[in-house]
Design a protein around this motif. Structure first.
Motif: not given
Length: 81
Positions: A10, A12, A20, A54-55, A57-58
């Motif tokens: 991750y 982010g 997630d 891919e779907s 985020t970060d």
């Protein structure tokens, strides 16, 4: 089980989102082997996992790499006379 291991990281702010992680855990034939505040070690089939990452985020995904540990013990070059 496909038996391939991947590291999910991750990138982010803060620690990885629980939502997630649950999406990864819910993926068929997927096992989370280890977890840290920003990474997951996952055993899964590559295609469905790649589509999921891919779907998200970060998140980035890479295959697990292993390194051999060198033998650092002293060796005798020749037997004593």
């Amino acid at each position: 089980m496909a038996g391939q291991r991947f590291v999910l990281r991750y990138r982010g702010d803060g620690s990885k989102p629980d939502a997630d992680v649950e999406r990864v855990r819910a993926l068929a034939d997927t096992v989370i082997i280890d977890s840290s505040s920003r990474m997951l070690l996952v055993e899964a089939s590559p295609d469905p996992l790649s589509e999921l990452v891919e779907s998200l985020t970060d998140w980035v995904m890479a295959p697990e790499q292993t390194l051999a540990v060198p033998d650092t013990r002293q060796q005798v070059e020749r037997p004593p006379e």
